[in-house]
Motif scaffolding. Structure first.
Motif, PDB file in Angstrom:
ATOM      1  N   ARG A 197       0.832  -1.207   0.000  1.00  0.00           N
ATOM      2  CA  ARG A 197       0.000   0.000   0.000  1.00  0.00           C
ATOM      3  C   ARG A 197       0.873   1.266   0.000  1.00  0.00           C
ATOM      4  NH1 ARG A 197      -1.195  -1.178   5.713  1.00  0.00           N
ATOM      5  NH2 ARG A 197      -2.923  -2.443   4.977  1.00  0.00           N
ATOM      6  N   ASP A 198       2.059   1.197   0.621  1.00  0.00           N
ATOM      7  CA  ASP A 198       2.965   2.348   0.585  1.00  0.00           C
ATOM      8  C   ASP A 198       3.549   2.525  -0.808  1.00  0.00           C
ATOM      9  OD1 ASP A 198       2.501   2.783   3.289  1.00  0.00           O
ATOM     10  OD2 ASP A 198       4.178   1.524   3.905  1.00  0.00           O
ATOM     11  N   ALA A 199       3.856   1.405  -1.467  1.00  0.00           N
ATOM     12  CA  ALA A 199       4.322   1.490  -2.855  1.00  0.00           C
ATOM     13  C   ALA A 199       3.234   2.078  -3.747  1.00  0.00           C
ATOM     14  CB  ALA A 199       4.731   0.102  -3.354  1.00  0.00           C
ATOM     15  N   ALA A 200       1.966   1.703  -3.480  1.00  0.00           N
ATOM     16  CA  ALA A 200       0.853   2.257  -4.255  1.00  0.00           C
ATOM     17  C   ALA A 200       0.745   3.758  -4.046  1.00  0.00           C
ATOM     18  CB  ALA A 200      -0.448   1.565  -3.860  1.00  0.00           C
ATOM     19  N   ALA A 201       0.969   4.218  -2.809  1.00  0.00           N
ATOM     20  CA  ALA A 201       0.902   5.648  -2.524  1.00  0.00           C
ATOM     21  C   ALA A 201       1.993   6.405  -3.275  1.00  0.00           C
ATOM     22  CB  ALA A 201       1.029   5.886  -1.023  1.00  0.00           C
ATOM     23  N   VAL A 202       3.208   5.856  -3.292  1.00  0.00           N
ATOM     24  CA  VAL A 202       4.300   6.491  -4.028  1.00  0.00           C
ATOM     25  C   VAL A 202       4.003   6.503  -5.519  1.00  0.00           C
ATOM     26  CG1 VAL A 202       6.747   6.325  -4.633  1.00  0.00           C
ATOM     27  CG2 VAL A 202       6.014   5.902  -2.279  1.00  0.00           C
ATOM     28  N   LEU A 203       3.487   5.404  -6.020  1.00  0.00           N
ATOM     29  CA  LEU A 203       3.165   5.313  -7.443  1.00  0.00           C
ATOM     30  C   LEU A 203       2.121   6.365  -7.824  1.00  0.00           C
ATOM     31  CD1 LEU A 203       3.877   3.593  -9.937  1.00  0.00           C
ATOM     32  CD2 LEU A 203       1.962   2.101  -9.343  1.00  0.00           C
ATOM     33  N   ALA A 204       1.115   6.523  -6.967  1.00  0.00           N
ATOM     34  CA  ALA A 204       0.091   7.534  -7.239  1.00  0.00           C
ATOM     35  C   ALA A 204       0.682   8.937  -7.222  1.00  0.00           C
ATOM     36  CB  ALA A 204      -1.038   7.413  -6.216  1.00  0.00           C
ATOM     37  N   ARG A 205       1.609   9.171  -6.309  1.00  0.00           N
ATOM     38  CA  ARG A 205       2.218  10.494  -6.220  1.00  0.00           C
ATOM     39  C   ARG A 205       3.049  10.813  -7.460  1.00  0.00           C
ATOM     40  NH1 ARG A 205       5.240   9.855  -2.048  1.00  0.00           N
ATOM     41  NH2 ARG A 205       7.292   9.953  -2.997  1.00  0.00           N
ATOM     42  N   VAL A 206       3.882   9.859  -7.884  1.00  0.00           N
ATOM     43  CA  VAL A 206       4.724  10.131  -9.052  1.00  0.00           C
ATOM     44  C   VAL A 206       3.879  10.239 -10.318  1.00  0.00           C
ATOM     45  CG1 VAL A 206       6.747   9.016  -8.025  1.00  0.00           C
ATOM     46  CG2 VAL A 206       5.252   7.688  -9.518  1.00  0.00           C
TER      47      VAL A 206
END
Length: 319
Positions: free
Chosen positions: A230-239
């Motif tokens: 879920r943290d990787a998903a958050a970073v992906l959404a941000r970038v």
């Protein structure tokens, strides 16, 4: 140094090939099933004798095996991950080339780990699915072959070229669809697992280092840090610049607004999407990478945010 690379057209193999081609001291020959390989050969169906004759003709100093399958039933995984490696080992034993073998293993060979722990190479492998079993069997064949050989147990590779069917690839695709359709909310599942992501270019550096070293046995290749999906998903959404909300179907209720941003007010059109992590490793996996540092002089260089940005760049090209 003459190197025979098996599986040069695969996800890892392409980056290993690029890394080796950048070394002026390496003469590279690619062997694989595709038409663009220097030599066409199917390890799963080809005979050790035929491969031995090729080894004696080319006389490589190093053989790197990046070939294998990550999806399929137990029979297919066994053919491509275990029988194929048996063919390589037998051909090298018969050949007079005396080549060193660098075998690409995987973290799934270990199976589930205790949350908070780092898995070292002396851990007892208990793979939780047919993929891990097939790769562990290959590792045991290599270690018992009597060859000059090393097995690199790669944990969760990420970065450019990440397969669309992988968890990170599916996350990027779901995000792409949401942005393309203007959805202000994205529902995802299976984000609670934690994995040790390592950039595929760092993996290629490790393979290069292993081919030049005298190290034998098993060596873990990972970042040494578990990251929740879920943290990787958050970073992906941000970038990606996604301004919507991410709802986790199997996590705490409510959108992860602090990490992703607020919904833009559009109606919810996104269908629930499940993201199982089908490696049989349970909820947690983190590599102990001290052996790679000590025996290969290798450390990861590329952080996860850069890997995710490259995954998104490829997904964004499809918008």
């Amino acid at each position: 140094m003459r190197v025979l690379l098996i599986g040069a057209n695969g996800y890892l193999g392409r980056f290993v090939a690029d890394r080796l081609l950048a070394d002026p001291a390496v003469q590279l020959t690619a062997l694989g099933r595709g038409d663009d390989a220097d030599v066409r050969f199917d390890l799963a169906s080809g005979s050790p004798g035929a491969l031995t004759r090729f080894l004696d003709a080319v006389h490589p100093g190093v053989v790197i095996n990046c070939a294998g399958a990550t999806r399929g039933g137990a029979r297919e995984l066994t053919r491509h991950n275990t029988v194929a490696v048996a063919t390589v080992c037998e051909a090298l034993r018969r050949s007079g080339c005396g080549a060193r073998l660098v075998q690409i293993g995987c973290g799934a060979e270990y199976g589930p780990s205790q949350p908070g722990s780092s898995t070292a190479e002396d851990a007892v492998p208990r793979p939780g699915g047919p993929y891990g079993v097939s790769k562990l069997a290959a590792t045991e064949l290599v270690l018992g072959s009597g060859l000059d050989a090393v097995v690199l147990r790669v944990f969760s590779p990420a970065g450019p070229g990440t397969p669309a069917g992988s968890p990170l690839g599916r996350l990027a695709e779901a995000l792409r669809r949401a942005m393309q359709s203007g959805d202000g909310e994205l529902k995802l599942g299976g984000l609670g697992v934690q994995r040790d992501f390592i950039d595929v270019r760092d993996v290629a550096r490790a393979v290069h280092a292993a081919s030049l070293s005298a190290a034998q046995g098993v060596i873990n290749i990972g970042s040494g840090r578990a990251v929740r999906l879920r943290d990787a998903a958050a970073v992906l959404a941000r970038v990606a610049g996604y301004g919507g909300a991410l709802h986790e179907l199997d996590g705490p209720p409510g959108p992860m607004r602090s990490a992703i941003g607020h919904p833009r007010g559009e109606p919810d059109h996104a269908a629930p999407v499940a993201y199982p992590y089908p490696d049989g490793c349970g909820s947690w996996q983190q590599a102990d990478v001290r052996t790679a540092r000590d025996r290969l002089g290798w450390r990861p260089r590329i952080n996860l945010e850069e890997s995710l940005a490259d995954i998104w760049m490829e997904a964004a090209c499809r918008i």
